[in-house]
Scaffold this motif. Structure first.
Motif, PDB file in Angstrom:
ATOM      1  N   THR A  35       0.997   4.196  -4.768  1.00 33.99           N
ATOM      2  CA  THR A  35       1.232   3.718  -3.406  1.00 33.99           C
ATOM      3  C   THR A  35       2.676   3.261  -3.240  1.00 33.99           C
ATOM      4  O   THR A  35       3.297   3.490  -2.196  1.00 33.99           O
ATOM      5  N   GLN A  36       3.210   2.626  -4.277  1.00 35.59           N
ATOM      6  CA  GLN A  36       4.615   2.223  -4.252  1.00 35.59           C
ATOM      7  C   GLN A  36       5.519   3.453  -4.143  1.00 35.59           C
ATOM      8  O   GLN A  36       6.497   3.450  -3.388  1.00 35.59           O
ATOM      9  N   LEU A  37       5.168   4.506  -4.875  1.00 31.06           N
ATOM     10  CA  LEU A  37       5.938   5.749  -4.790  1.00 31.06           C
ATOM     11  C   LEU A  37       5.822   6.367  -3.401  1.00 31.06           C
ATOM     12  O   LEU A  37       6.797   6.895  -2.862  1.00 31.06           O
ATOM     13  N   CYS A  38       4.622   6.295  -2.815  1.00 32.23           N
ATOM     14  CA  CYS A  38       4.417   6.807  -1.457  1.00 32.23           C
ATOM     15  C   CYS A  38       5.340   6.081  -0.486  1.00 32.23           C
ATOM     16  O   CYS A  38       5.981   6.712   0.366  1.00 32.23           O
ATOM     17  N   ASP A  39       5.422   4.778  -0.613  1.00 32.37           N
ATOM     18  CA  ASP A  39       6.269   3.974   0.261  1.00 32.37           C
ATOM     19  C   ASP A  39       7.738   4.370   0.102  1.00 32.37           C
ATOM     20  O   ASP A  39       8.477   4.488   1.083  1.00 32.37           O
ATOM     21  N   GLN A  49       5.850  14.723  -0.291  1.00 32.93           N
ATOM     22  CA  GLN A  49       5.765  13.984  -1.550  1.00 32.93           C
ATOM     23  C   GLN A  49       5.059  12.645  -1.346  1.00 32.93           C
ATOM     24  O   GLN A  49       4.319  12.185  -2.219  1.00 32.93           O
ATOM     25  N   ALA A  50       5.294  12.024  -0.197  1.00 29.06           N
ATOM     26  CA  ALA A  50       4.638  10.747   0.105  1.00 29.06           C
ATOM     27  C   ALA A  50       3.130  10.937   0.201  1.00 29.06           C
ATOM     28  O   ALA A  50       2.356  10.154  -0.369  1.00 29.06           O
ATOM     29  N   ILE A  51       2.699  11.974   0.918  1.00 34.52           N
ATOM     30  CA  ILE A  51       1.265  12.237   1.048  1.00 34.52           C
ATOM     31  C   ILE A  51       0.646  12.552  -0.311  1.00 34.52           C
ATOM     32  O   ILE A  51      -0.469  12.110  -0.617  1.00 34.52           O
ATOM     33  N   ARG A  65      -6.143   0.088   0.414  1.00 34.17           N
ATOM     34  CA  ARG A  65      -5.742   0.030   1.821  1.00 34.17           C
ATOM     35  C   ARG A  65      -4.258   0.326   2.017  1.00 34.17           C
ATOM     36  O   ARG A  65      -3.856   0.851   3.061  1.00 34.17           O
ATOM     37  N   GLY A  66      -3.432  -0.006   1.021  1.00 32.49           N
ATOM     38  CA  GLY A  66      -2.012   0.315   1.122  1.00 32.49           C
ATOM     39  C   GLY A  66      -1.781   1.813   1.135  1.00 32.49           C
ATOM     40  O   GLY A  66      -0.943   2.322   1.889  1.00 32.49           O
ATOM     41  N   ALA A  67      -2.541   2.538   0.312  1.00 31.66           N
ATOM     42  CA  ALA A  67      -2.425   4.001   0.275  1.00 31.66           C
ATOM     43  C   ALA A  67      -2.916   4.610   1.584  1.00 31.66           C
ATOM     44  O   ALA A  67      -2.336   5.573   2.094  1.00 31.66           O
ATOM     45  N   MET A  68      -3.994   4.031   2.141  1.00 29.82           N
ATOM     46  CA  MET A  68      -4.494   4.515   3.438  1.00 29.82           C
ATOM     47  C   MET A  68      -3.422   4.347   4.509  1.00 29.82           C
ATOM     48  O   MET A  68      -3.173   5.249   5.317  1.00 29.82           O
ATOM     49  N   MET A  69      -2.785   3.182   4.533  1.00 29.69           N
ATOM     50  CA  MET A  69      -1.759   2.907   5.531  1.00 29.69           C
ATOM     51  C   MET A  69      -0.563   3.829   5.337  1.00 29.69           C
ATOM     52  O   MET A  69      -0.032   4.380   6.314  1.00 29.69           O
ATOM     53  N   CYS A  70      -0.144   4.014   4.085  1.00 33.50           N
ATOM     54  CA  CYS A  70       1.022   4.844   3.816  1.00 33.50           C
ATOM     55  C   CYS A  70       0.781   6.276   4.287  1.00 33.50           C
ATOM     56  O   CYS A  70       1.649   6.893   4.917  1.00 33.50           O
ATOM     57  N   ARG A  71      -0.409   6.788   4.014  1.00 34.15           N
ATOM     58  CA  ARG A  71      -0.715   8.161   4.425  1.00 34.15           C
ATOM     59  C   ARG A  71      -0.722   8.275   5.952  1.00 34.15           C
ATOM     60  O   ARG A  71      -0.218   9.252   6.515  1.00 34.15           O
ATOM     61  N   ALA A  72      -1.274   7.269   6.622  1.00 36.97           N
ATOM     62  CA  ALA A  72      -1.279   7.279   8.087  1.00 36.97           C
ATOM     63  C   ALA A  72       0.146   7.258   8.639  1.00 36.97           C
ATOM     64  O   ALA A  72       0.466   7.978   9.599  1.00 36.97           O
TER      65      ALA A  72
END
Length: 201
Positions: A35-39, A49-51, A65-72
């Motif tokens: 999730t940190q990498l996604c951010d 790459q984020a997705i 929930r952080g991963a859900m938010m990042c993907r959104a």
């Protein structure tokens, strides 16, 4: 003897520091690293790459929930609003079902999810739905969606950023007018709306 004591002290400090670092990595919840990498990829505008990182995080921890938010947020930036809205609705329903009263970070995340879904509805000209989401965001945690700080204004060259409260008030006022007198689309102001997310995804 004094030299020996100093060496032992330094060695103890080094070993303790190493142990703390190892503990920080081994004890973090599953999916946190991805999730940190996604951010990071999100900030770099590397959408695919984020997705990918968000998907890995959610595979390890489907309730991150952080991963859900990042993907959104990625889908919002890609202007895939239908998918983004679905992602945010899933996150909102999950948080409403699991959120505890003392979970301040969770409340901030829920408020951000409502605000972001409101922005999506706003951009899709679904103004009544947008207003409802903005109000829910403010009721959940008004501080979490208070608007950009000074640093954000400087980075994005924004003098008068559009906040959730300002936009909600404006839509409410416009909806009281007869349809032919409403001015609900403000391209310049709408463009300045920034996505909301908790301090830590």
């Amino acid at each position: 003897l004094k030299r020996f004591v100093i060496i032992c002290g330094i060695s103890t400090f080094v070993m303790f520091s190493v142990w703390m670092i190892i503990q920080a990595f081994t004890n973090r919840p599953k999916g946190d690293y991805e999730t940190q990498l996604c951010d990071q990829r999100l900030k770099d505008k590397l959408w695919d790459q984020a997705i990918e990182q968000a998907n890995i995080a959610l595979k390890e921890n489907p309730e991150h929930r952080g991963a859900m938010m990042c993907r959104a947020l990625v889908y919002i930036n890609k202007k895939n609003y239908e998918i983004a809205e679905s992602e945010l609705t899933t996150l909102i329903n999950f948080l409403k079902r699991t959120l505890k009263e003392d979970d301040l970070t969770g409340k901030g995340t829920l408020a951000a999810a409502y605000a972001n879904r409101g922005i999506i509805n706003d951009r899709r000209s679904k103004f009544k739905e947008a207003l409802e989401d903005y109000i829910k965001a403010l009721e959940t945690d008004h501080e979490a969606v208070a608007g950009p700080g000074l640093g954000h204004k400087i980075i994005y060259m924004i003098n008068k950023p559009s906040s959730v409260r300002d936009r909600a008030q404006y839509i409410h006022e416009q909806l009281q007018l007869p349809p032919e007198k409403r001015l609900l689309k403000l391209p310049d102001a709408d463009e300045e709306q920034r996505m909301h997310k908790p301090g830590k995804l």
